[in-house]
Enzyme design. Structure first.
Site, PDB file in Angstrom:
ATOM      1  N   HIS A 186      15.706 100.695 104.539  1.00 48.45           N
ATOM      2  CA  HIS A 186      14.152 100.889 105.005  1.00 48.45           C
ATOM      3  C   HIS A 186      13.871  99.535 104.829  1.00 48.45           C
ATOM      4  O   HIS A 186      13.969  98.792 104.253  1.00 48.45           O
ATOM      5  CB  HIS A 186      13.469 101.475 104.305  1.00 48.45           C
ATOM      6  CG  HIS A 186      13.983 102.894 103.825  1.00 48.45           C
ATOM      7  ND1 HIS A 186      14.848 103.239 102.777  1.00 48.45           N
ATOM      8  CD2 HIS A 186      13.494 104.213 104.151  1.00 48.45           C
ATOM      9  CE1 HIS A 186      14.966 104.665 102.613  1.00 48.45           C
ATOM     10  NE2 HIS A 186      14.173 105.336 103.473  1.00 48.45           N
ATOM     11  N   ASP A 208      12.682  98.079 101.586  1.00 52.44           N
ATOM     12  CA  ASP A 208      13.524  97.957 100.793  1.00 52.44           C
ATOM     13  C   ASP A 208      14.060  96.614 100.564  1.00 52.44           C
ATOM     14  O   ASP A 208      14.396  95.924  99.357  1.00 52.44           O
ATOM     15  CB  ASP A 208      15.280  98.588 101.171  1.00 52.44           C
ATOM     16  CG  ASP A 208      14.853 100.070 101.003  1.00 52.44           C
ATOM     17  OD1 ASP A 208      13.896 100.694 100.488  1.00 52.44           O
ATOM     18  OD2 ASP A 208      15.824 100.836 101.802  1.00 52.44           O
TER      19      ASP A 208
END
Ligand code: XUL
Ligand code: CO
Length: 436
Positions: free
Chosen positions: A98, A101
């Site tokens: 993501h 992240d």
């Protein structure tokens, strides 16, 4: 190599007792005409592996990591290096992430994008150096309080616009890093109570959002496969992408079915009251099987425990569906799996991934034999043989209606059925698992 205590995990065969060796996953070995690595297309989940810290609703993180104490971009870069080293040690060819992240969020959306750009430079370099590829990218539209009422299904149009900016950016990143797929998991796309929810508008807006994503991908030439990841609940009480069948109905209603397939996660299937096998089969028969989030839940717990998958029965049936699907590419098997809170040492990551990879390798071996021998097909074909001849064939060929069938039934009303032999088939399945 500096984070892990070994340079590479090697295949030593089923007799090996070495905890840092594969017993079943032999990357280059050819099974059913393809290398194991090409059947399985294993991927590392960035969030569970590098960003998570073992915290739960009752306590803070427990994981002990070499990057503890670092912050901001320095922390982000150290995690990236460790992640690529882990994938190299495991011989893993893909990863998934993501946006947030890999890079910390900034004060403004522009700062967030700038941080992301800096990390994408770093990831691009690591990809080039190692040959590791991006299986899929996604955008986190569930963690920050701004998504409290949803993302594309928020009651607040400013949130819809914010999400559009995030996905636009991530599609550009996905194109730049050569992502083979783009995932939408609707973490906050659902509701807590219908008393304050216009479900019709929210679903229309979700479809509008997906359409915009498809249009923008076309505009910039991003050709990866779009995937929706169903989940019935958690974090919301009711999530719109409840299960594979619900997602299919949604896609068809809004004419989006030609652009989307599904990313099926084992633990989401069981939360929906289905088996993993059921969800994969539902996708396969509807030409919608895109990718897999490999993990498993706990039979005794009602939430998404995201454990490394160790159940060989499930992995065999999953790989059976994958083989019957003609493979999973451009999808793969992303380990959306995290270590238990008590497994806090860095090397536990190696044990977790080895367990999951070996489990799916063993499942692949058993499934390949099941397919090759037509061990289950024979029974299934025989079970439905009444549709290959006589009145059954007329039904399939569309030659009869209720009038003809009624006439036929009046002359054939002493019905004879045959056993489904479930226990025999379960024994056959077990035999293939024991002996592959
Ligand atoms: C949450 C989940 C996500 C998605 C990607 O249950 O599975 O990690 O896979 O957003
Ligand atoms: Co997932």
């Amino acid at each position: 190599m500096s984070y892990f205590k070994v340079d590479s995990i090697k295949f030593e065969g089923p007799q090996s007792k070495n905890p840092l060796a594969f017993k079943h996953y032999n990357k280059e070995e050819v099974i059913a005409g393809k290398k194991m690595k090409d059947h399985l297309r294993f991927a590392m989940s960035y969030w569970h592996t590098l960003t998570a810290n073992g915290s739960d609703p009752f306590g803070v993180g427990t994981y002990v990591r070499p990057w503890d104490g670092l912050e901001g971009m320095e922390l982000a870069k150290e995690r990236a290096k460790a992640g690529f080293e882990l994938m190299q040690v495991l011989g893993m060819d893909y990863y998934c992430f993501h946006d947030i992240d890999v890079a910390p969020e900034g004060e403004t959306l522009q700062d967030t994008f700038d941080n992301l750009d800096e990390m994408v430079d770093c990831l691009e370099k690591l990809q080039k150096e190692t040959g590791i590829k991006l299986l899929w990218a996604t955008s986190n539209m569930f963690s920050h309080p701004r998504f409290v009422h949803g993302a594309a299904t928020s009651c607040n149009a400013d949130v819809f616009a914010y999400c559009a900016a995030k996905v636009k950016k991530m599609l550009e990143v996905a194109k730049r890093l050569g992502a083979e797929n783009y995932v939408f998991w609707g973490g906050r796309e659902g509701y807590e109570t219908l008393l304050n929810t216009d479900m019709g508008l929210e679903l229309d807006n979700l479809a509008r959002f997906f359409k915009m994503a498809v249009d923008y991908a076309k505009e910039i030439g991003f050709t990866g496969q779009f995937l929706i990841e169903p989940k019935p609940k958690e974090p919301t009480k009711h999530q719109y992408d409840f299960d594979a069948a619900t997602v299919l109905a949604f896609l068809r209603k809004y004419d989006l079915d030609k652009y989307f397939k599904m990313n099926i996660e084992a633990n989401h299937a069981t939360l929906a009251g289905h088996t993993f096998h059921h969800e994969l089969n539902t996708c396969r028969i509807n030409d919608a099987l895109g990718s897999i989030d490999a993990n498993q839940g706990d039979m005794l717990l009602g939430w998404d425990t995201d454990q490394f998958p160790t159940n060989v029965y499930d992995s065999t049936l999953a790989m059976y569906e994958v083989l019957k699907n003609g493979g999973i590419a451009p999808g793969g098997l992303n380990f959306d799996s995290k270590l238990r809170r008590g497994s806090f040492e860095l090397d536990d990551l190696l044990y977790g991934y080895i367990a999951g990879m070996d489990n799916f390798a063993k499942g692949l071996r058993a499934a390949a034999k099941l397919v090759e021998d037509k061990a289950l097909d024979e029974y299934v074909e025989k079970r439905y043989r009444s549709y290959s001849e006589g009145i059954g064939k007329d039904i399939v060929d569309g030659k009869v209606g209720f009038a003809e069938l009624s006439e036929y039934a009046l002359g054939h009303d002493q019905i004879v059925n045959e056993s489904g032999h479930q226990e025999l088939l379960e024994t056959i399945l077990n035999d293939y698992i024991y002996n592959s």
